[in-house]
Design a protein around this motif. Structure first.
Motif, short mmCIF file in Angstrom:
data_model
loop_
_atom_site.label_atom_id
_atom_site.label_comp_id
_atom_site.label_asym_id
_atom_site.label_seq_id
_atom_site.Cartn_x
_atom_site.Cartn_y
_atom_site.Cartn_z
N ILE A 97 37.17 35.01 39.01
CA ILE A 97 36.99 35.38 40.41
C ILE A 97 35.53 35.78 40.60
O ILE A 97 35.07 36.79 40.05
N LYS A 98 34.79 35.02 41.42
CA LYS A 98 33.35 35.23 41.59
C LYS A 98 32.99 35.29 43.06
O LYS A 98 33.37 34.41 43.84
N ARG A 99 32.27 36.33 43.43
CA ARG A 99 31.68 36.43 44.77
C ARG A 99 32.69 36.08 45.86
O ARG A 99 32.39 35.31 46.79
N SER A 100 33.87 36.63 45.74
CA SER A 100 34.96 36.29 46.65
C SER A 100 35.60 37.54 47.23
O SER A 100 35.34 38.66 46.77
N LYS A 101 36.47 37.34 48.24
CA LYS A 101 37.08 38.47 48.93
C LYS A 101 38.54 38.17 49.24
O LYS A 101 38.90 37.03 49.52
N ASN A 102 39.35 39.23 49.17
CA ASN A 102 40.78 39.12 49.45
C ASN A 102 41.45 38.11 48.51
O ASN A 102 41.96 37.07 48.93
N ILE A 103 41.45 38.45 47.25
CA ILE A 103 42.03 37.59 46.22
C ILE A 103 43.22 38.32 45.59
O ILE A 103 43.13 39.52 45.30
N GLU A 104 44.31 37.59 45.35
CA GLU A 104 45.47 38.16 44.69
C GLU A 104 45.84 37.32 43.48
O GLU A 104 45.72 36.08 43.50
N ALA A 105 46.32 37.99 42.43
CA ALA A 105 46.93 37.31 41.28
C ALA A 105 48.16 38.10 40.91
O ALA A 105 48.12 39.34 40.87
N ASP A 106 49.27 37.40 40.64
CA ASP A 106 50.53 38.09 40.38
C ASP A 106 51.37 37.26 39.42
O ASP A 106 51.67 36.09 39.71
N GLY A 107 51.73 37.86 38.28
CA GLY A 107 52.76 37.30 37.42
C GLY A 107 52.33 36.32 36.36
O GLY A 107 53.08 36.07 35.42
N VAL A 108 51.16 35.72 36.49
CA VAL A 108 50.75 34.67 35.57
C VAL A 108 50.27 35.24 34.24
O VAL A 108 50.02 36.44 34.10
N ILE A 109 50.14 34.35 33.26
CA ILE A 109 49.69 34.70 31.90
C ILE A 109 48.36 34.00 31.66
O ILE A 109 48.27 32.77 31.82
N VAL A 110 47.33 34.75 31.29
CA VAL A 110 45.99 34.19 31.12
C VAL A 110 45.39 34.69 29.80
O VAL A 110 45.90 35.61 29.17
N THR A 111 44.27 34.08 29.43
CA THR A 111 43.47 34.64 28.34
C THR A 111 42.62 35.79 28.89
O THR A 111 42.68 36.92 28.41
N GLN A 112 41.81 35.49 29.91
CA GLN A 112 40.94 36.47 30.54
C GLN A 112 40.97 36.27 32.05
O GLN A 112 41.25 35.16 32.53
#
Length: 477
Positions: A223-238
């Motif tokens: 997430i870079k230089r952004s606004k109003n971002i959501e993340a929910d439930g997923v599996i990531v490395t970073q």
């Protein structure tokens, strides 16, 4: 790109009364592992199988890093669920389910482990003390963000939906840039090989239950230089956040195994909230930095709550290292609440500390709260490390100051903590106003008037906390 043609739903669901249980079969091409067999059921009904996947973790032996293959499984439920885990790797002598604060005592019969959950939990099931071939079991709440069945019948017609159905998806060029207003949904039983990037956009959502990460190393979501971002439930490395505002990350799991595999970085961002996340990382789990990696500015209003941190290397929590020497940054209003720290393993003294505030690059760090945090018996490191320092490997100057830090309701039970450190730099670069309220170490409450403390002792001596020079007003209540 093979990502939006699936018409069949990924999940299988059982409903009994007002309760519901959802499992996700592994999609085509997705590798599974047989170290554990997992089944779940509700109300004494029929057992439903849960797919078990391999996941890479980092074991440090001496000074060498070794990638080990652990297990991971997930399902959704409400109400109450019975979990059955069969250990296939080795005969079962003992079982530990963490975080220990959940107080889950399983029933064990031969190689079969059973226990009941009445609320969502992110767990580690460990057989015979093996933490590198354990089962990461993510018992999620029901997915309120799942697109409707109608939408998934023909996802191509959904203007703002990017849908990855069950199976393996390889992104061209290993990246996909997400436009403003889009919702990315990664279904259970799916794995996206590559990086999803929100760069210079607004109102983007990353939802689902599946995995997102490059084939080798790298960030699953950036997430870079952004606004109003959501993340929910997923599996990531970073999942780093850089120079962004109003970001909410909920029930996301971050597991990494490679060098510098930080989990959830914040760089030069404001109003970032983490809730219910799980981090097991091969470097710092959670960081708050200022200017860094091309992102410019300070940080304010960063909160992590109801979460679990497991650092196979470095810090569970790290604040303050990087900034702008020529135009000093401020990192302020940072809070960690209701956290379980499962491990901390770091041989290098400069990078120890479950609670790390390493203030460099002329940064000012102020108004930080650590509230209701339980630290288990980590393998190696310090409990607290609060310093203004000049680390020439990563900094161009010492920090300006660390002011007003509250540690409230902190408990540690263990034998491996080394000497904690609180230290300033000089008369103009001080650590001031550090308050410990209800600090409990191995069952003993540490406070200024505690019984048995000689009057000539610093209270820190009773908790094995070295309080050095250029430090003012450290209070233990």
């Amino acid at each position: 790109m093979n990502r939006i043609f699936f018409s069949m739903l990924a999940l299988t669901a059982s409903i009994a009364g007002h309760t519901e249980l959802v499992t996700y079969p592994a999609g085509q091409g997705l590798a599974t592992i047989e170290d554990f067999t997992v089944n779940v059921r509700q109300d004494g009904g029929r057992w439903s199988p849960v797919a078990v996947y391999p996941v890479k973790v980092d074991e440090v032996r001496g000074i060498s890093h070794h990638v080990e293959i652990a297990s991971m499984a997930y399902f959704d439920f409400d109400g109450e669920v019975e979990v059955e885990v069969v250990a296939n790797r080795a005969p079962v002598d003992m079982v530990r389910i963490r975080p220990l604060s959940y107080d889950i005592t399983p029933e064990i019969s031969g190689d079969t482990i059973r226990f009941t959950l009445d609320k969502p939990r992110n767990l580690s099931v460990e057989v015979n003390g093996d933490i590198f071939h354990n089962l990461h079991l993510f018992a999620n709440p029901l997915d309120a963000n799942r697109p409707s069945a109608k939408a998934l019948k023909n996802p191509r017609k959904q203007k703002n939906l990017i849908y990855f159905g069950p199976g393996v998806h390889t992104l061209p060029g290993d990246t996909l840039r997400i436009p403003s207003g889009a919702t990315v949904y990664v279904d259970g039983g799916a794995r996206v090989k590559g990086q999803l990037i929100a760069d210079g956009v607004h109102d983007v959502k990353f939802f689902g239950r599946g995995e997102i990460h490059p084939e080798g190393r790298g960030e699953g979501i950036y997430i870079k230089r952004s606004k109003n971002i959501e993340a929910d439930g997923v599996i990531v490395t970073q999942i780093p956040v850089g120079e962004s505002d109003s970001v909410t990350i909920t029930n996301v799991k971050s597991i990494s195994s490679y060098g510098w595999g930080d989990g959830m970085n914040v760089f030069a961002s404001d109003n970032v909230t983490y809730d219910g996340v799980f981090c097991r990382n091969s470097d710092d789990c959670s960081t708050v930095y200022a200017t860094r990696k091309g992102f410019n500015g300070g940080c304010k209003n960063i909160e992590m709550k109801n979460s679990t941190l497991w650092a196979d290397v470095a810090h569970p929590i790290m604040i303050g290292l990087h900034g702008n020497v020529e135009h000093p940054d401020t990192i302020e209003n940072i809070a960690y609440r209701n956290i379980d720290i499962l491990d901390h393993q770091e041989k290098q003294l400069d990078y120890q500390g479950c609670f790390g505030i390493s203030c460099g690059d002329n940064n000012l760090v102020r108004d930080v709260v650590f509230d209701n945090i339980r630290v288990e018996d980590f393998r190696q490191g310090q409990l607290f490390n609060i310093r203004i320092f000049y680390n020439k490997k990563y900094c161009l100057a010492p920090g300006m100051g660390v002011h007003n830090v509250l540690f409230k309701d902190i408990t540690y039970n263990g034998r491996n903590a080394e000497l904690s450190i609180i230290a300033g730099y000089d008369d103009s670069r001080e650590v001031t106003d550090i308050t410990f309220e209800n600090l409990v170490i191995n069952g003993e409450r540490i406070y200024d008037d505690m019984p048995g403390k000689p009057k000539w002792y610093k209270t820190g001596d009773m908790g094995r906390i070295f309080i050095g020079e250029h430090v003012k007003n450290v209070v233990f209540k």
